[in-house]
Design a protein around this motif. Structure first.
Motif, short mmCIF file in Angstrom:
data_model
loop_
_atom_site.label_atom_id
_atom_site.label_comp_id
_atom_site.label_asym_id
_atom_site.label_seq_id
_atom_site.Cartn_x
_atom_site.Cartn_y
_atom_site.Cartn_z
N TYR A 325 -37.01 53.76 -33.80
CA TYR A 325 -37.68 52.47 -34.09
C TYR A 325 -37.05 51.30 -33.32
CZ TYR A 325 -39.55 54.99 -38.16
OH TYR A 325 -40.14 55.90 -39.00
N ASN A 397 -34.88 58.62 -41.08
CA ASN A 397 -33.98 57.71 -40.40
C ASN A 397 -34.32 56.25 -40.69
OD1 ASN A 397 -32.95 56.26 -37.68
ND2 ASN A 397 -31.74 58.08 -38.13
N SER A 398 -35.61 55.97 -40.92
CA SER A 398 -35.98 54.58 -41.21
C SER A 398 -35.27 54.11 -42.47
CB SER A 398 -37.50 54.46 -41.35
OG SER A 398 -37.92 54.92 -42.63
N HIS A 401 -30.81 54.80 -41.55
CA HIS A 401 -30.12 54.13 -40.45
C HIS A 401 -29.61 52.77 -40.89
CE1 HIS A 401 -28.82 53.70 -36.41
NE2 HIS A 401 -29.55 52.64 -36.16
N TYR A 402 -28.47 52.39 -40.34
CA TYR A 402 -27.80 51.11 -40.63
C TYR A 402 -27.15 51.10 -42.02
CZ TYR A 402 -30.25 48.85 -36.64
OH TYR A 402 -30.73 48.49 -35.41
N THR A 403 -27.30 52.18 -42.81
CA THR A 403 -26.73 52.16 -44.16
C THR A 403 -25.47 53.02 -44.24
OG1 THR A 403 -27.79 54.14 -45.07
CG2 THR A 403 -29.09 52.11 -45.09
N ASP A 404 -24.86 53.01 -45.43
CA ASP A 404 -23.67 53.83 -45.69
C ASP A 404 -23.97 55.33 -45.72
OD1 ASP A 404 -21.68 51.86 -45.93
OD2 ASP A 404 -22.42 51.31 -47.91
N VAL A 407 -22.47 56.72 -42.82
CA VAL A 407 -21.02 56.81 -42.97
C VAL A 407 -20.66 58.02 -43.82
CG1 VAL A 407 -18.97 55.56 -43.72
CG2 VAL A 407 -20.92 54.30 -42.81
N GLN A 470 -28.92 51.00 -50.81
CA GLN A 470 -29.04 49.96 -49.79
C GLN A 470 -30.38 50.05 -49.06
OE1 GLN A 470 -25.82 50.65 -47.11
NE2 GLN A 470 -25.21 48.51 -47.04
N TRP A 474 -33.51 47.28 -49.30
CA TRP A 474 -33.96 46.52 -48.13
C TRP A 474 -35.48 46.58 -47.96
CZ3 TRP A 474 -29.80 48.63 -44.17
CH2 TRP A 474 -28.57 48.06 -44.49
#
Lengths: 550, 246
Positions: A325, A397-398, A401-404, A407, A470, A474
């Protein structure tokens, strides 16, 4: 250690260290007023420090030629000790940065102590410090045993090991000074990158020369993986780090690539650092130490072939799943997703091959924490490769992604797979290297195992929870059609998970410290015994000096 | 099996095995990366795209030095919630001059691709000095020393020259005046201010970013950089289709 080198090797080592010290001096002098200057001093002190070590043994008698009929294990021994030291450093910094997210005021008003500068010390400390040293140390051991040949020479393994650790030290100290390329897992600047290339070429040549001296017709599976690790990491490292330094006296450089091409190159590197540094090399470890410890041959030769070539081919396509994306062209994203899903086949072939190897040895897994480390590592390898393929699917992934969640996924692999297989291999290797029946304390291995497993599970569950919460917060909408939560709402919801994560990390770190003590005590027992043997016709020593051991 | 016999041969040959690994491993990268440099549509046209001024570039380097990218992305994805939260999704052209890119991989803090002009300079300064003073729940570190540290500007010409070497179209005139331009942009009443807008365009933000006109600090540079994020081109602010979040 130095006494095992010939006099000419010692002299050559001094020449190299002298050259290195001069490089450090030049960096320190030319880079005044720039972080380059401080980095120069790091190089200088490092080189001078090792020069003292070599000089202390310079006039020791020549080693006798009988050494050439034995394996050369001194570099492996030092590598094991360095692995454990870096484990404690890297994981210690991990707990520190995790705590900063839970309690942000723990940072003093000092530049070096902020999250952004400490984080790469953690990531490089564990990946390159801990993981890299473990790979180098075990690769020397496995290479010699599976080739039934001694290392091709005595100097290169030291150059590789000491040189590689210089790279790690320069990188870590640089981060604290604010030296970084900002490319994740490729943060070190141009001069450190060039040094690593030199070290790596020597490593490759040593590996190939030793393989060519092998007394076995076939190259054993473990060596396929170690070779893939060495070769592909070289390609990735060189391409991703192409950059233009501001000047020879500046630490700073500008990447040759920009924008979308840079993003693709970076994640082609980043994902394959996972593949060939954190997977291939450690699979090499698994293919040797697990069957050895279990006393069982590898389950299937054919599965080994399929998984090796599958991993080598498919992984290199998968990096673009880090860029779903985004402004990366859609066709590249789709290719990355497709190959990531296909990657599950060779990954599970490896994990399944490992677990099937344990058939007939499950009673050993029950009784022996060392083998259990390896078994759990194979299970986590299977779990995290499944999770990875799953997260690479675009709609998943949407959310992730960008989340914990990312991690958490990385740590399922790093703690559950990489660290567990390493600790298992080290616990198998240490008694062999120091000629002991077993580790100093099998009980402490057991303690380490449960600390590591508990820490991993706490960590991963905390990050799954926080990541999914998270991601959902969002994208949640009110009935009125507006976003339901502000960003800061999602941040507040993370707090308990950040505490749990720091606690999980602390457990894992505690395990690594227990392991380090155990390794150290095993080495000490070996030394005391050697000393006692040498002093056999001397009066008895005070009772306290003798350590209980095997 | 025949293939198994074939492999038994391959694994007896060291050099052959090395070449096989390199060959097999190279294909993916070549197919996915090389075309990005040659296919024209990969990066959109944006005639209004402007360059980072020397002050903004210095600010960007501070952003990199402090590892801001570890917690803040600069890449708004083509998802409805992201576009509504952060603004129009990011285009490839917007990071065309970013060596390296700072798309990021993690949002411990919010995305910053369009943070420029959303808050005042004074807000940014206060927030960087003590984030919890303006956002009580924030977990961002404090960056108070930026306001106390004089910006190193003497070598900015060398930085621009290196950028030019990797393909950013800085002119020799820009390179020559880099140090003076950095000073002038943060000291708009000074004599050199006219030169900055002449070289970098009238839209260049000329302000005392850190509130202290007496000197140019690292805070000036970082705030100048944050205020230009998402404003180098207007290309993204037209009509955009979005993918639904499902």
């Amino acid at each position: 250690m130095v006494s095992q080198l010939t006099v000419s090797e010692r002299q050559f080592a001094l020449v190299i260290l002298g050259l290195l010290a001069m490089c450090g001096l030049a960096m320190a002098a030319g880079g005044r007023g720039d972080p380059m200057g401080a980095q120069g001093f790091v190089v200088l002190i490092y080189a001078v420090g090792f020069a003292f070590v070599v000089m202390a043994g310079l006039y020791a008698p020549e080693p006798d030629d009988s050494r050439l009929s034995r394996y050369y294990d001194d570099p492996t021994k030092v590598g094991i000790v360095l692995t454990m030291i870096w484990a404690v450093i890297g994981m210690g910094f991990g707990v520190w940065v995790a705590s900063l997210l839970a309690w942000p005021n723990l940072t003093f008003d000092a530049a070096w102590a902020s999250f952004g500068r400490l984080r790469p010390v953690h990531t490089s400390g564990v990946i390159f410090g801990f993981g890299g040293n473990a790979l180098i140390a075990t690769s020397f051991h496995v290479l010699q045993r599976t080739s039934r040949a001694r290392l091709a020479d005595q100097f290169s393994p030291w150059f590789v090991l000491i040189g590689y650790n210089l790279f790690c030290v320069v990188a870590a100290s640089g981060y604290l000074l604010g030296v970084t390329q900002s490319k994740e897992y490729a943060e070190p600047e141009w001069y450190a990158d060039i040094w690593l290339v030199i070290v790596w070429v020597v490593y490759f040549l040593l590996y190939i020369r030793t393989l060519m001296r092998r007394q076995e017709p076939h190259i054993y599976v473990a060596n396929w993986y170690y070779m893939a690790f060495i070769l592909v990491v070289a390609v990735l490292h060189i391409v991703n780090n192409l950059a233009m330094p501001v000047s020879l006296s500046h630490a700073k450089s500008y990447s040759l690539f920009s924008g979308v091409q840079d993003a693709m190159t970076q994640w082609w590197y980043g994902h394959n650092a996972v593949a060939f540094f954190l997977t291939a090399g450690f699979l090499g470890m698994m293919y040797y130490y697990m069957p050895k410890r279990a006393g069982r041959p590898i389950f299937s030769y054919r599965l080994s072939i399929i998984s090796f070539w599958g991993i080598t081919f498919l992984y290199m396509w998968a990096g673009s799943h880090h860029l779903h994306y985004t402004a990366l062209p859609h066709w590249v994203q789709t290719l990355g997703m497709t190959f990531s899903v296909m990657l599950l086949v060779p990954s599970w072939a490896s994990a399944g091959n490992a677990l099937a190897t344990l058939n007939g040895a499950w009673h050993k897994v029950r009784d022996d924490a060392t083998l259990r480390f390896m078994m759990v590592a194979a299970v986590f390898y299977g779990l995290s490769t499944f999770e990875g393929s799953f997260m690479a699917i675009r709609p998943v992934n949407s959310l992730s992604h960008y989340t914990d969640w990312t991690v958490g996924h990385v740590h399922a692999g790093a703690l559950g797979w990489v660290a567990m297989i390493t600790f298992g291999s080290i616990y198998a290797l240490v008694p062999w290297m120091w000629k002991r029946q077993a580790m100093y304390s099998p009980k402490l291995v057991e303690v380490h195992f449960w600390l590591a497993l508990a820490g991993t599970i706490v960590y991963v569950f905390a990050m799954w929870n926080s990541g999914i919460i998270q991601g959902l917060m969002w994208r949640t909408y009110n009935d009125g059609g507006t976003l339901a939560y502000s960003f800061i709402d999602s941040l507040v919801a993370m707090h308990p998970y950040y505490i749990a994560r720091a606690f999980g990390g602390l457990l894992f770190l505690a395990g690594a410290i227990v392991g380090s003590i155990n390794v150290w005590m095993t080495i000490r027992a070996s030394r005391l015994e050697a000393a006692a043997g040498a002093d056999a016709d001397l009066p008895a020593r005070p009772a306290g000096a003798v350590v209980a051991g095997e | 099996m025949a293939s198994e016999f074939f492999h038994r041969k391959v694994e007896r040959n060291t050099i052959g095995f090395v070449l096989a690994i390199i060959g097999v491993a190279s294909i993916g990268g070549i197919v996915e990366i090389a075309p990005l440099f040659t296919i024209h549509e990969t990066v959109e046209e944006a005639p209004d795209m402007r360059l980072y001024t020397p002050l903004e570039l210095a600010g960007r380097n501070i952003y990199i030095r402090e590892g801001c990218y570890a917690c803040h992305s600069q890449m708004i994805r083509t998802l409805r919630d992201e576009v509504e939260r952060y603004g129009p999704y990011s285009l490839a052209v917007e990071s065309k001059y970013d060596h390296p890119m700072l798309w990021g991989s993690k949002r411990t803090g919010p995305d910053l691709a369009r943070i420029g002009d959303k808050y005042s300079d004074a807000w940014h300064v206060r927030h960087l000095i003590d984030p919890r003073e303006v956002v009580p729940e924030s977990i961002m570190p404090k960056y108070g020393w930026l306001a106390r540290t004089e910006l190193r500007t003497a070598d900015l010409g060398e930085h621009l020259a290196a950028q030019r070497a990797v393909g950013v179209p800085y002119t020799p005139e820009m390179i020559e005046n880099a140090t003076a331009d950095a000073y002038a942009q943060a000291t708009p009443d000074s004599a050199g201010a006219g030169g900055v807008t002449e070289r970098y365009g009238d839209a260049t933000q000329m302000r005392v970013f850190d509130g202290d006109a007496a000197r140019v600090t690292e805070m000036d540079a970082l705030v100048a950089y944050l205020q230009i994020l998402g404003r180098l081109t207007e290309a993204a602010y037209g009509e955009q289709p979005t993918a639904a979040t499902e």
